[in-house]
Design a protein around this motif. Structure first.
Motif, mmCIF file in Angstrom:
data_model
loop_
_atom_site.group_PDB
_atom_site.id
_atom_site.type_symbol
_atom_site.label_atom_id
_atom_site.label_comp_id
_atom_site.label_asym_id
_atom_site.label_seq_id
_atom_site.Cartn_x
_atom_site.Cartn_y
_atom_site.Cartn_z
ATOM 1 N N LEU A 1 -5.913 9.387 10.554
ATOM 2 C CA LEU A 1 -5.095 8.303 9.474
ATOM 3 C C LEU A 1 -4.561 7.053 9.864
ATOM 4 O O LEU A 1 -4.318 6.378 8.834
ATOM 5 C CB LEU A 1 -4.581 9.186 8.985
ATOM 6 N N ASP A 2 -4.051 6.855 11.038
ATOM 7 C CA ASP A 2 -3.475 5.021 11.235
ATOM 8 C C ASP A 2 -4.641 3.602 11.349
ATOM 9 O O ASP A 2 -4.074 3.412 10.771
ATOM 10 C CB ASP A 2 -3.115 5.318 12.634
ATOM 11 N N GLU A 3 -5.947 4.428 11.973
ATOM 12 C CA GLU A 3 -7.066 3.947 11.749
ATOM 13 C C GLU A 3 -7.234 3.267 9.984
ATOM 14 O O GLU A 3 -7.587 1.861 9.730
ATOM 15 C CB GLU A 3 -7.902 3.941 12.618
ATOM 16 N N CYS B 1 1.185 7.297 8.601
ATOM 17 C CA CYS B 1 0.731 6.270 7.017
ATOM 18 C C CYS B 1 1.778 5.698 7.329
ATOM 19 O O CYS B 1 1.779 4.214 7.240
ATOM 20 C CB CYS B 1 0.907 7.051 6.043
ATOM 21 N N GLU B 2 3.061 5.140 7.589
ATOM 22 C CA GLU B 2 4.871 4.825 7.640
ATOM 23 C C GLU B 2 4.048 3.769 8.414
ATOM 24 O O GLU B 2 4.323 3.131 9.028
ATOM 25 C CB GLU B 2 5.325 5.680 6.812
ATOM 26 N N GLN B 3 4.343 4.524 9.813
ATOM 27 C CA GLN B 3 4.049 4.064 10.986
ATOM 28 C C GLN B 3 3.118 3.152 11.105
ATOM 29 O O GLN B 3 2.819 2.334 11.759
ATOM 30 C CB GLN B 3 3.969 5.071 12.535
ATOM 31 N N ALA B 4 1.548 3.320 10.688
ATOM 32 C CA ALA B 4 0.660 2.442 10.344
ATOM 33 C C ALA B 4 1.183 0.933 10.009
ATOM 34 O O ALA B 4 -0.060 0.331 9.885
ATOM 35 C CB ALA B 4 -0.987 3.424 10.174
ATOM 36 N N GLY B 5 1.993 1.233 8.601
ATOM 37 C CA GLY B 5 2.141 -0.059 8.107
ATOM 38 C C GLY B 5 1.740 0.320 6.640
ATOM 39 O O GLY B 5 3.165 -0.275 6.046
ATOM 40 N N ALA B 6 1.958 1.454 6.151
ATOM 41 C CA ALA B 6 2.037 1.683 4.758
ATOM 42 C C ALA B 6 3.423 1.684 4.082
ATOM 43 O O ALA B 6 4.427 1.650 5.223
ATOM 44 C CB ALA B 6 1.630 2.937 4.381
ATOM 45 N N SER C 1 -11.527 9.003 4.639
ATOM 46 C CA SER C 1 -12.142 8.696 5.397
ATOM 47 C C SER C 1 -11.222 9.292 6.725
ATOM 48 O O SER C 1 -11.900 8.861 8.009
ATOM 49 C CB SER C 1 -12.201 7.163 4.702
ATOM 50 N N ALA C 2 -9.819 9.403 6.191
ATOM 51 C CA ALA C 2 -8.844 9.824 8.004
ATOM 52 C C ALA C 2 -9.846 10.903 8.412
ATOM 53 O O ALA C 2 -9.659 11.093 9.918
ATOM 54 C CB ALA C 2 -7.878 9.742 7.339
ATOM 55 N N LEU C 3 -10.866 11.831 7.374
ATOM 56 C CA LEU C 3 -11.512 12.792 8.852
ATOM 57 C C LEU C 3 -12.294 11.970 9.871
ATOM 58 O O LEU C 3 -12.349 12.659 10.664
ATOM 59 C CB LEU C 3 -11.945 14.034 7.839
ATOM 60 N N LEU D 1 0.583 -0.997 -0.344
ATOM 61 C CA LEU D 1 -0.273 0.610 -0.323
ATOM 62 C C LEU D 1 1.111 1.131 -0.141
ATOM 63 O O LEU D 1 1.672 1.187 1.108
ATOM 64 C CB LEU D 1 -0.449 0.051 1.178
ATOM 65 N N LEU D 2 0.797 1.984 -1.015
ATOM 66 C CA LEU D 2 1.375 3.536 -1.361
ATOM 67 C C LEU D 2 0.521 4.541 -0.721
ATOM 68 O O LEU D 2 -0.680 4.356 -2.096
ATOM 69 C CB LEU D 2 1.718 3.770 -2.495
ATOM 70 N N VAL D 3 0.698 5.548 0.147
ATOM 71 C CA VAL D 3 -0.884 6.220 0.536
ATOM 72 C C VAL D 3 -0.175 7.661 -0.373
ATOM 73 O O VAL D 3 0.886 8.508 -0.140
ATOM 74 C CB VAL D 3 -0.464 6.433 1.586
#
Length: 245
Positions: free
Chosen positions: A226-228, A31-36, A220-222, A3-5
């Protein structure tokens, strides 16, 4: 499958008030910390969202894959070579469009790409991807140019209004992905993907490497953070059985 954000629309929100926040670089780090696995950005001629300074800061702070979407102008070639992202994705660009409206017309751009654009990157380690529709002729021309990858334009699939239309587009994407893979190119995909239409794409289209998602993820992050939201997209990618044929 990664996944690239795309963080363009974090910058859109920032630019609406001319303030320094929200910062697309900070969003990229979340985003990267969340796994992207990496970050995408599109530096446009009019700088409507990402600014030149953002590009250099993203290069400094992004740890995973950095994908620089760009029109194949001399200005963008110069900037991309100076920044040295992992990947450039060449896209069509017009001033009036709200977002990229389709893939490259490969017959139109072929000679220019062969004689001017691709030679500019021979002495670099930057991989080249072409944003194209799942058309057999366009994919063949991309391979002839020596493109490292293609990014399949999924917008027609995402915007199809009927189930029949969606299935037709998934068939086209599947055929395009198989063809590109057989020709030795990585298969990326993006445009218009969201939490509702991602799973059928992953189920039906083989050989997907990078999936680029931006507007729907930021939207959706709104509501969910963002993490979730990143984790929601990753959950779909990780739990969907992917076809290999």
């Amino acid at each position: 499958m990664q996944l690239l954000v795309n963080v363009d629309h974090v910058a859109t929100l920032r630019n609406a008030r001319g303030e320094g926040y929200p910062d697309p670089v900070e969003a990229a780090e979340v985003c990267e910390q969340a796994g992207a696995s990496g970050i995408v950005f599109h530096l446009r001629k009019d700088r409507r969202h990402i600014k030149t300074d953002d590009v250099h800061r993203l290069k400094k702070h992004v740890n995973g894959t950095l994908d620089f979407e760009m029109a194949a102008t001399n200005e963008m070639i110069k900037i991309s070579k100076a920044v040295a992202p992992d990947l450039i994705t060449l896209v069509p660009e017009s001033r009036e469009e709200l977002t990229t409206e389709g893939g490259l017309d490969m017959e139109v751009v072929y000679d220019d790409f062969k004689n001017r654009v691709f030679p500019a990157y021979i002495d670099t380690d930057i991989a080249i991807s072409l944003f194209i529709d799942p058309n057999e002729e366009d994919i063949e021309l991309a391979a002839e140019l020596g493109s490292d990858a293609i990014e399949l334009h999924t917008g027609t699939y995402a915007n199809a209004e009927t189930e029949e239309g969606k299935q037709k587009e998934l068939d086209r994407l599947k055929a395009g992905a198989k063809q590109a893979h057989e020709l030795g190119m990585k298969v990326n995909a993006g445009h218009g993907l969201n939490l509702d239409n991602l799973r059928p794409l992953v189920e039906r289209v083989p050989h997907l490497h990078d999936i680029s998602i931006g507007h729907a993820l930021v939207s959706s992050a709104l509501y969910h953070g963002l993490d979730e939201t990143v984790q929601k997209f990753l959950h779909i990618m990780r739990t969907t059985k992917q076809t290999t044929t």
